[in-house]
Each structure stands twice: as C-alpha cells, then as structure tokens.
Design a protein around this motif. Structure first.
Motif, PDB file in Angstrom:
ATOM      1  N   LYS A 237       0.750  -1.203   0.144  1.00 18.88           N
ATOM      2  CA  LYS A 237       0.023  -0.066  -0.041  1.00 18.88           C
ATOM      3  C   LYS A 237       0.956   1.375  -0.265  1.00 18.88           C
ATOM      4  O   LYS A 237       0.507   2.135  -0.690  1.00 18.88           O
ATOM      5  N   TYR A 238       2.122   1.276   0.882  1.00 18.74           N
ATOM      6  CA  TYR A 238       2.842   2.358   0.840  1.00 18.74           C
ATOM      7  C   TYR A 238       3.647   2.543  -0.693  1.00 18.74           C
ATOM      8  O   TYR A 238       3.792   3.918  -0.969  1.00 18.74           O
ATOM      9  N   GLU A 241       0.983   4.035  -3.066  1.00 17.99           N
ATOM     10  CA  GLU A 241       0.725   5.398  -2.648  1.00 17.99           C
ATOM     11  C   GLU A 241       1.578   6.260  -3.471  1.00 17.99           C
ATOM     12  O   GLU A 241       1.544   7.323  -4.038  1.00 17.99           O
ATOM     13  N   LYS A 242       3.049   5.836  -3.013  1.00 20.34           N
ATOM     14  CA  LYS A 242       4.101   6.675  -3.515  1.00 20.34           C
ATOM     15  C   LYS A 242       3.990   6.807  -5.200  1.00 20.34           C
ATOM     16  O   LYS A 242       4.395   7.747  -5.706  1.00 20.34           O
ATOM     17  N   LYS A 244       1.500   6.317  -6.991  1.00 13.33           N
ATOM     18  CA  LYS A 244       0.323   7.222  -7.477  1.00 13.33           C
ATOM     19  C   LYS A 244       0.695   8.774  -7.316  1.00 13.33           C
ATOM     20  O   LYS A 244       0.287   9.429  -8.201  1.00 13.33           O
ATOM     21  N   ASN A 245       1.451   9.359  -6.574  1.00  9.40           N
ATOM     22  CA  ASN A 245       2.126  10.427  -6.510  1.00  9.40           C
ATOM     23  C   ASN A 245       3.361  10.852  -7.458  1.00  9.40           C
ATOM     24  O   ASN A 245       3.970  11.912  -7.149  1.00  9.40           O
ATOM     25  N   LYS A 303       3.604  12.515   5.643  1.00  5.83           N
ATOM     26  CA  LYS A 303       2.228  11.842   5.320  1.00  5.83           C
ATOM     27  C   LYS A 303       2.053  10.395   6.389  1.00  5.83           C
ATOM     28  O   LYS A 303       0.906  10.268   6.856  1.00  5.83           O
ATOM     29  N   GLN A 401      -0.264  -1.280 -11.657  1.00  6.03           N
ATOM     30  CA  GLN A 401      -0.192   0.158 -11.003  1.00  6.03           C
ATOM     31  C   GLN A 401      -0.243   1.293 -12.313  1.00  6.03           C
ATOM     32  O   GLN A 401      -0.547   2.291 -12.251  1.00  6.03           O
TER      33      GLN A 401
END
Length: 734
Positions: A237-238, A241-242, A244-245, A303, A401
């Motif tokens: 998940k981490y 999220e990284k 994704k940004n 975050k 992803q």
C-alpha cells in the motif's frame, strides 16, 4: 445420535470450485427421500473438483437449526484421487444472519480440527472426536481429535466449513463422503448464551510480531533496511501510494530511496515464528499491548507521520539515525584489539547471501478479473449450437499500477490467445455481430480498444496432428500417415473457471475423449502448482494442453500440434538454455524459448516451454518423456481465428510444430495407446521470457560445497598471516 448432514437438517451446501460431471457436491448429502434412478447412479461417486482445480477448495454447510457435533467422519479417497490435508471450522453466528446473500468471508468461523498432510496410502477415512470420548478401534480409520481450545464451537453450530488444503501427488481435491454425528438443538436464544470469545483464553501477541506502522499482527513480515518490520500488505500500500504521486518508494523511517542494495527483505524466520504462534494458539483471542507504540521510532515521512502519530523516537534510535546520516553502511564492526571479528563476518555474510538468494526483488502483483463472453446479448453467446458447441471468448484483465494487460482466450474459428498491453484508461470495445459473422472481411476490427494498445501479440493452435509412427523414430515429418484435427471443427464445452484458472474443453463429434486447454492467469510472479512448474510473470499466462481418452487410429499413434505466432514481427528466434538445476522439473535440464523480435532484435512476445510431457495423471518423472520441436517456418500460415480481426485474412505468420514422443519400438518407446493421455504445458507473454534461476536450495548447496571451503582457505591464510606478524614482533634485535 443422527447424521446431521442430511437434506432435512441442511439449509444449503456450497463449494468454492466447479465439480466434475457426476461428482457434484450434492452426492455427499444423505437424502433418504430421493429414490430416483439418477440419484442412485451418482450417489456413490462422491465429490471431485474439476481437473484443473488445485487446493485449497472449501465446502460450506449451513444448517436449518443449531446443532451439537459429537464426531465427524470423512472419506477422502475417490477412485485414484485422494485428499491428504484438511481444516475443519465451525460458526455459531445466529441463523437469522444467513438470510441475506452473504459471502464466505462475512461468516466468522473458528478452526476446530486440522490435518496438515497425511501421506499414508492405506487409510483414507478420518474420524474426528473429542478427547476422552469412547470409540471403537478400527485399523482402517484414522482417529483424530478436535482442538481442545475450541470445544465451545462444537455446540450450537450453525455452519460448518471443510477446506481441502492438500492432495496426494497433485490429484484433484475430492471427498467420498461426509458424516456429521450429533444432535439438533432448536428454539434456544443464542443471544443469552455467553459467546466463546468471552470464555476462550486470551493471548498477548509478542511485540516482534506486530507491524510497527499499523500496530496489527503481521502475516507476511518484511524487514526494512532500517531494521524495522512491517507486513507485506502495508509495504504494498505504501509503495502504491508513492507511485500514485510519482514519487520513488523509500524507507518510511529513513526516507532513503530503495535500490538494488537498499530494499526490503522478506523475513522467513519471523514468518515461521508467527505461523507456529498462530498454530499453537488457534481458537484463542489475541490481545495487543497498548504500550507497544511507546517504543516505536518516529516516522520521517510527513504523510506517514500524520497517519501514525502515536510513534515516538527513543534515544537509541536517534543515535542510530545520526550514525546512518554520516555513513551509508548498515553496520560498523570493531573489536577492542582492532583485529577483524571473523565470526561476525561469517554470520553477516552468510545471512546476506541466503537473504539475497531467496528474496531478490519486490513483487508487483496485478488485480485479476475474468469475464466470459463480455457484453454479448446474442443468443449464440449463451446457448450451444446444433452440434452442442459453445462460443467461448474468455476475457482476463490484469490491472497493474501503471498499465493493464488484457488476455483473450477464444475458440471462435480457431483456438487463439491474444495479449494486449494498454494504459489504465483504455476500454475494450466488442462488436459481437461482426465477430460471429464467420466472414474474415466483416470480422476485422470487431475487437478494439478506446486507446491504441502499447503492444500486442497472439498465438493460435489451428491444428492437432495424429501421426502413425511405425518406425519408432518420433519424427512427424517422416510419417506417411498423418491425420489433422482442426480446432475450428471441434465441439467446445462452456468455459468454467475459478479466480485465477479455467479450462476450455473440446471433443470430436461422435468420438470419445476430449482435448483440454487448462489456462492459468495468477496476476503475480509464481510457478504453476503442478509439473512442470513453469515460472510465470505477473502479466503472463500458462496453458496446459491435454489429450485425454481420445481413441487413437493405431497402436503406433503419436500426437503433435501446430502453433502460429500472431505478430507483425517476421523474425522468430527459437533457442534453448541449459541449467544444472532440475528441482522444479525433475529430470529436465533444458528450457526452450520462442521469441518474436522487432527491428532492434528485442523480444516482443514469447512462448516458453520445457521439452517434457506427461502421459499419466497425476504427473511424475516416471510417467514422462520428451517433446520434439521442429524448425520454424516463416510466412507460411494464415490465421483462421482472432488473428483475422487484427491482421486480416491475407497476413502470413510464422509457425512451428511440436510433437510428443520418444524414439523406440513398441516395447521401449512411448505411444499414446499405452495410457490414452498426454499433457504438455507452455507459458506466453509480452516482452522477454522470464529467466529460470537456480532454486534457493540448489544455490545453498553450491555455496556450502564451494563457497565455504574457499572462505575457510581465506580465513586460514589470514590467521597464518596474523600469527606470522605477531611472531616477528617477539624477537629483539641484537
């Protein structure tokens, strides 16, 4: 006591897998009221999963009223199939909660019995009893006992779940019969009864088993470069999220970016400890120390810092942080006498080597979704044709992803596999009217995407050959008698599947036997669970081609198949690679790759296989022999399947043939008539084929056999050198 597993007391029975015809789940239910000829015919068959299904397989039984269970008897053998591992769980949730359409994961079960892996061939019947309960000795029945910590879950049972976790020699999951002896308990208020959670022993979870970020118990522990442990799901998940940004993943405690030398490592020893803890304390209530967070390190990632505000930094961690900022090395070994600590070096070197050999990458799994004949309203998509054949277009979407891989398996005009890679926003567009027209001109562009694919390619098996090998040379080209079965002329059954596998089965009208295509699309890097254990990438797929009980033309018959590569590339490279490791595929030390190349000689798509096929099920080294591959032929085949949709009817493709059989006469060679079964597997995908690496066990053996002696020599030389220097310093000059 009565058998509670009967039609009057059971509300519903369901399974997580499709079943073979005549071996349905309903055969297990005691049904004294049903005396039909059909029921009597199949009643003794038991339950057997379809041939492509592998454990775990779950059977869930829901009762009309709460019951009290005294014993359970399982017969785990059906013909040559045998199940050897089970878990049995029960639920005491109120029956009223089952009225809604609940999924299996919604119902809370507690494990009451378990068999890890029973390999004893003589006994296949298991009786589960309470400890101390009287029973009659019987050498043909294996006596097992319920978990003493979960006996409360044998009273007022509303649902029972039996999971088949292992089978003997990769046979299909099966159960011959289930008998549940006990009593029915009616009209008692479940809410007034104290729940087993209130009665069971409470166990404190060790701090080392807790994810330092989520404060939850880990199942797949991963050690970060900062020496902190988190669960694999938390790390996934981490990282997601990284990405994704558009930020490169880094250690959440040091903010240092991951690279080939600085990355998370799966902690196998800690995983073993956690598994043992869960097994020893099954049925207990787990508690977490609320003060555990006080010793945790502050998270530099802003975050994550906001998300996990309870974590504090202690003095030791602050000092380690300062030391790490000065030096990128993970450790600094010093001794009081300034001599190198050899013992520490050996320990660290060995640990690093084993960790690197076992876990050298972070897996990026894909989400799998499967549709059969998507968005088709034409009656031909739902019902069989006059000859009993179904239209099958299996659409598998592997969502990653940053892109999506689309897999299509079809029997429209011919058996075809198509693979596409698109952006995450691309949508599939199907025109079924054109696709089912059987006109190559009209079929063109009946399958499209809303965006142009990044890359695509495909494979077609238009023909299956049967050749008569009178001379025993196993060469299809030298046979004067060959029969061709076109896959477009076969009758196809309806596609059946589970989450990551399925089967397309076809047969010749008015003939016995069938041709099966067992397909796997796991969406993650793994080896297929049955021989030959091919290695799959997250975006690839495997196909096992079986010829089962087809009547041959002669006792000298052998079979083969034709494979067409659907691609713009005309350059096909066929090569093999040798290896010293045969752990995954015993007796096979060669791996073949057929890859289509672009102008820059880079692989666009590949077909990978091992030159071995199996002539019995279950598969084994003793029941296997080699395949024969023939030289590829460029620009000699046209597509009769989905290739027409994307390339038209005039495009010529490269193809190759593969046959199954070994040289030799009728006594020492292989001929199909001997077993009436053949199985050959291959994998397909875009890009380069996966590299077969030596297994961790073989790597460790080589290291122990060659590395340790070399290391011992180096250490010996160092010791001699140190002694020599010390010896010189003891002499005084005259």
């Amino acid at each position: 006591m009565i058998n509670l597993f009967n039609s009057k007391l059971v509300k519903e029975v369901q399974s997580s897998s499709p079943q073979r015809d005549g071996f349905e789940l309903e055969n297990l239910i005691e049904n004294s009221d049903n005396n039909s000829d059909f029921f009597k015919k199949f009643k003794s068959n038991g339950f057997v999963s379809d041939s492509f299904i592998r454990p775990p397989v779950t059977i869930q039984i829901m009762f009309n009223d709460p019951v009290r269970i005294e014993s359970i008897i399982l017969d785990a053998k059906v013909n040559t199939q045998k199940s050897t591992g089970f878990t049995i769980s029960s639920s005491i949730e109120p029956i009223s909660s089952f009225t809604s359409a609940k999924t299996r994961s919604d119902i809370k079960f507690c494990q009451i019995a378990k068999i890890l892996n029973d390999k004893t061939p003589q006994n296949s019947v298991y009786e589960f009893l309470k400890k101390g309960q009287d029973y009659q000795k019987n050498e043909n029945i294996n006596k097992c006992f319920f978990n003493t910590k979960s006996l409360d879950y044998l009273n007022r049972v509303t649902a029972l779940q039996i999971t088949i976790t292992r089978t003997l020699s990769s046979t299909s999951p099966c159960i011959k019969s289930i008998k549940i002896f006990g009593h029915s308990e009616k009209s008692t208020d479940l809410q007034e009864k104290k729940t087993p959670e209130q009665q069971l022993k409470k166990i404190l979870v060790p701090e080392e088993f807790i994810d330092v970020l989520t404060n939850e118990m880990m199942r797949m522990p991963v050690k970060l470069p900062s020496n902190k442990h988190i669960d694999q799901s938390t790390l996934d998940k981490y990282i997601a999220e990284k990405k994704k940004n558009n930020v490169e993943p880094s250690d959440p405690f040091t903010c240092k970016k991951f690279d080939s030398n600085y990355k998370p490592i799966f902690d196998e020893k800690l995983k073993s400890k956690i598994d043992k803890f869960l097994f020893d304390n099954s049925g207990c209530v787990f508690e977490f120390d609320s003060s555990a967070n006080k010793s945790q390190m502050e998270v530099p990632d802003k975050k994550l810092k906001r998300k996990y505000e309870g974590h504090k930094m202690n003095a030791v961690d602050i000092k380690r942080r300062r030391d790490d900022s000065k030096c990128d090395s993970c450790f600094n070994v010093q001794s009081e006498d300034s001599y190198f600590n050899i013992t520490m070096f050996i320990r660290l070197f060995f640990s690093f080597f084993v960790s690197f050999a076992l876990f050298n990458s972070i897996r990026t799994d894909r989400q799998v979704s499967v549709l059969w004949n998507p968005e088709c309203s034409d009656p031909r998509c739902k019902e069989p044709s006059e000859n009993g054949s179904f239209v099958n277009l299996v659409y598998v979407k592997l969502t990653g992803q940053s892109d999506i891989v689309h897999l299509m398996y079809s029997n429209i005009q011919s058996f075809t596999i198509m693979i596409f890679k698109t952006s995450p926003n691309a949508k599939l567009i199907l025109n079924w009217e054109k696709l089912l027209s059987q006109n190559s001109t009209i079929m063109k562009d009946s399958i499209k995407f809303s965006e142009k694919p990044i890359d695509f390619g495909g494979y077609e098996i238009p023909s299956i050959f049967e050749f008569i090998d009178y001379n025993g040379n196993a060469d299809m080209r030298k046979s004067n008698e060959t029969y061709t079965y076109l896959t477009r002329d076969l009758c196809w059954k309806k596609f059946v599947s589970n989450e990551s596998a399925g089967v397309l089965e076809a047969f010749v009208p008015n003939m016995n036997g069938s041709y099966k295509f067992l397909i796997n699309y796991p969406g993650k890097e793994e080896r297929i669970k049955v021989l030959p254990h091919l290695l799959l990438k997250p975006e690839s797929s495997s196909v096992e081609f079986q010829i089962d009980s087809v009547a041959p033309k002669s006792k000298y018959s052998k079979f083969g198949t034709n494979i067409v590569f659907l691609t713009d590339s005309i350059d096909l490279s066929v090569s093999s690679k040798r290896t010293i490791d045969d752990e995954y595929t015993p007796g096979t030390f060669r791996l073949w790759n057929a890859q289509t190349l672009d102008n820059a000689k880079k692989s666009r798509n590949y077909l990978q296989w091992k030159p071995i096929f199996y002539y019995s099920d279950p598969k084994s080294l003793e029941n296997s022999t080699i395949t024969q591959q023939y030289d590829s032929r460029s620009n000699d085949e046209i597509s009769s399947g989905l290739g027409q949709v994307f390339y038209g009817e005039q495009k010529l493709f490269t193809s190759m043939n593969i046959s199954f059989g070994l040289e030799g006469n009728i006594k020492d060679g292989y001929f199909y008539k001997q077993t009436n079964f053949s199985s050959w597997a291959f994998s397909v995908g875009l890009g380069a084929a996966p590299d077969e690496k030596m297994s961790p066990v073989v790597t460790l053996v080589i290291f122990i056999g060659f590395g340790l002696p070399a290391l011992a020599i180096v250490i010996g030389l160092l010791v001699m050198l140190v002694k020599k220097i010390k010896g010189r310093s003891q002499y005084n000059s005259l």
